[in-house]
Design an enzyme around this catalytic site. Structure first.
Site, PDB file in Angstrom:
ATOM      1  CE  LYS A 243      -4.668  -2.308   1.803  1.00 60.18           C
ATOM      2  NZ  LYS A 243      -5.111  -2.103   3.193  1.00 60.18           N
ATOM      3  CG  HIS A 268      -2.482  -3.727  -1.619  1.00 58.68           C
ATOM      4  ND1 HIS A 268      -3.654  -4.539  -1.442  1.00 58.68           N
ATOM      5  CD2 HIS A 268      -2.315  -4.764  -0.517  1.00 58.68           C
ATOM      6  CE1 HIS A 268      -4.085  -5.159  -0.992  1.00 58.68           C
ATOM      7  NE2 HIS A 268      -3.370  -5.668  -0.601  1.00 58.68           N
ATOM      8  CG  HIS A 294      -3.498 -10.466   2.123  1.00 53.56           C
ATOM      9  ND1 HIS A 294      -2.358  -9.465   0.845  1.00 53.56           N
ATOM     10  CD2 HIS A 294      -3.864  -9.415   2.837  1.00 53.56           C
ATOM     11  CE1 HIS A 294      -2.237  -8.861   0.835  1.00 53.56           C
ATOM     12  NE2 HIS A 294      -3.531  -8.319   1.730  1.00 53.56           N
ATOM     13  CG  ASP A 323      -6.089  -8.312   6.344  1.00 48.40           C
ATOM     14  OD1 ASP A 323      -6.243  -7.137   7.165  1.00 48.40           O
ATOM     15  OD2 ASP A 323      -6.366  -7.932   5.043  1.00 48.40           O
TER      16      ASP A 323
END
Length: 385
Positions: A243, A268, A294, A323
């Protein structure tokens, strides 16, 4: 009254033959050379010293400069002991830089009998040998207690053997301590970089802390070793490091992203992977996997590569649910935090779609521990402190 050490109950042993001694040395030095965990090295050192000179117990003492103390975490039969620097038999030996023989500890004023009083153990004979690092600086000492041969006292030959162990072990120990220092430095850098990635999107440092702890709990629940779970805990804060390269106009937009903006945001994962993938360090290689995967989904509809099922690395599957749980349960610029029941309902619905079914099941099993971490590392508590 002290409990006398009953040698009549001891099965006497013989000193090692040269062949036996070489076997012990080769066995332990091979193990020490391949070990990178400090506590394990200390255990191997203590065992090697004890076996080489046929003693009942062996302690490995280290200098704690910050506290001006000596301490041992490896003393057969006892937990950590700390004493003021320079005190006791071991302190005298370290300060003088010379080995010490004592045939009867209770006739030597330097012997501290408090530990014997606490444990009921009777220290009789002692041999203490300082060990040095590669620069010749004393960093600790071996201390063996109670010779188990009929003579009952340590000899010049024992000193020679323990000095050999000390010479090897001191240098090996310094190498391992340096390795651990490097690993701890890597962890600090990784965590700080993770915080930078999150802070640009107005997340808190506690977000990466919570994701790290959730990932650790889930990894253990899935049957991973403590070492592998700890590796994932260290690497997972880097999941959104990419990011740092996303424009503020996209990253900090309070409303829903357009399709074009979402495509930019999705980059990202690949950016994070490219930042980390060329490292040979295990922590950073693990972080590269987490950064890349992820946002992949069990049903193959995730990004960046549309991986499906077990094509997604288990690290990515674990970090995904960790997350999402923290993101949904936290206030963001574009939404309010979800209630727990709503998150759990979503996880049940997405079991086998977004998330690996087995990871969802373990998440539900470990929910009390996860909630405890969430509450302990809440953003409100962090801000109050």
């Amino acid at each position: 009254m002290h409990t006398e050490y009953e040698f009549s109950e001891v099965k006497w042993k013989e000193d090692l033959s040269p062949e036996q001694l070489l076997k012990v040395i080769f066995n332990y030095t091979a193990k020490i050379a391949n070990e990178r965990v400090l506590d394990n090295v200390l255990i191997l050192m203590a065992n090697m010293g004890r076996d080489m000179i046929v003693s009942d117990r062996c302690a490995v003492w280290l200098i704690d400069k910050a506290r001006n103390e000596l301490f041992t975490t490896v003393a057969h039969g006892v937990k950590e002991i700390r004493i003021p620097f320079g005190s006791g038999v071991v302190g005298h030996s370290i300060c003088s830089g010379e080995p010490l023989f004592i045939d009867d500890a209770y006739h030597d004023p330097r012997h501290n009998s408090e530990n014997d009083e606490r444990t009921g153990y009777r220290t009789k004979s002692i041999i203490t040998v300082p060990f040095r690092n590669n620069e010749g600086e004393i960093i600790g000492a071996y201390q063996a207690v109670n010779k188990l041969t009929p003579a009952g006292v340590f000899s010049a030959k024992d000193l020679e053997h323990l000095q050999l162990a000390a010479s090897y072990s001191g240098k090996s120990l310094e190498s391992v301590m340096l390795h651990e220092e490097i690993v701890e430095t890597q962890k600090e850098i990784i965590f700080t970089m993770g915080e930078i990635g999150e802070s640009r999107s107005k997340e808190t440092g506690n977000h990466v802390k919570r994701v790290a702890e959730y990932s650790y709990i889930l990894a253990l629940g899935l049957g991973m070793s403590e070492e592998e779970a700890a590796l994932l805990r260290t690497a997972s804060p880097m999941h959104d490091i990419g990011k740092v390269a996303i424009p503020d106009s996209v990253l900090k937009k309070p409303g829903k992203l357009t399709e074009e903006e979402f495509q930019i945001m999705k980059n990202h994962t690949q950016i994070g992977y490219n930042l980390l993938r060329n490292s040979n360090r295990q922590i950073l290689k693990t972080a590269a996997v987490v950064a890349s995967q992820h946002h992949e989904k069990w049903n193959g509809r995730g990004y960046p590569n549309g991986l499906k099922g077990e094509e997604i690395h288990i690290y990515g599957r674990i970090t995904a649910i960790a997350d999402v749980f923290d993101a949904l349960g936290s206030d963001r610029v574009y939404k309010k935090a979800w209630e727990l029941y709503r998150i759990l309902n979503l996880f049940h619905e997405e079991r086998g779609l977004h998330f690996d079914p087995r990871v969802v099941d373990v998440f539900m099993e470990q929910l009390p521990r996860i909630i405890e971490v969430r509450d302990r590392l809440s953003d409100e508590i962090s801000e109050e402190q």
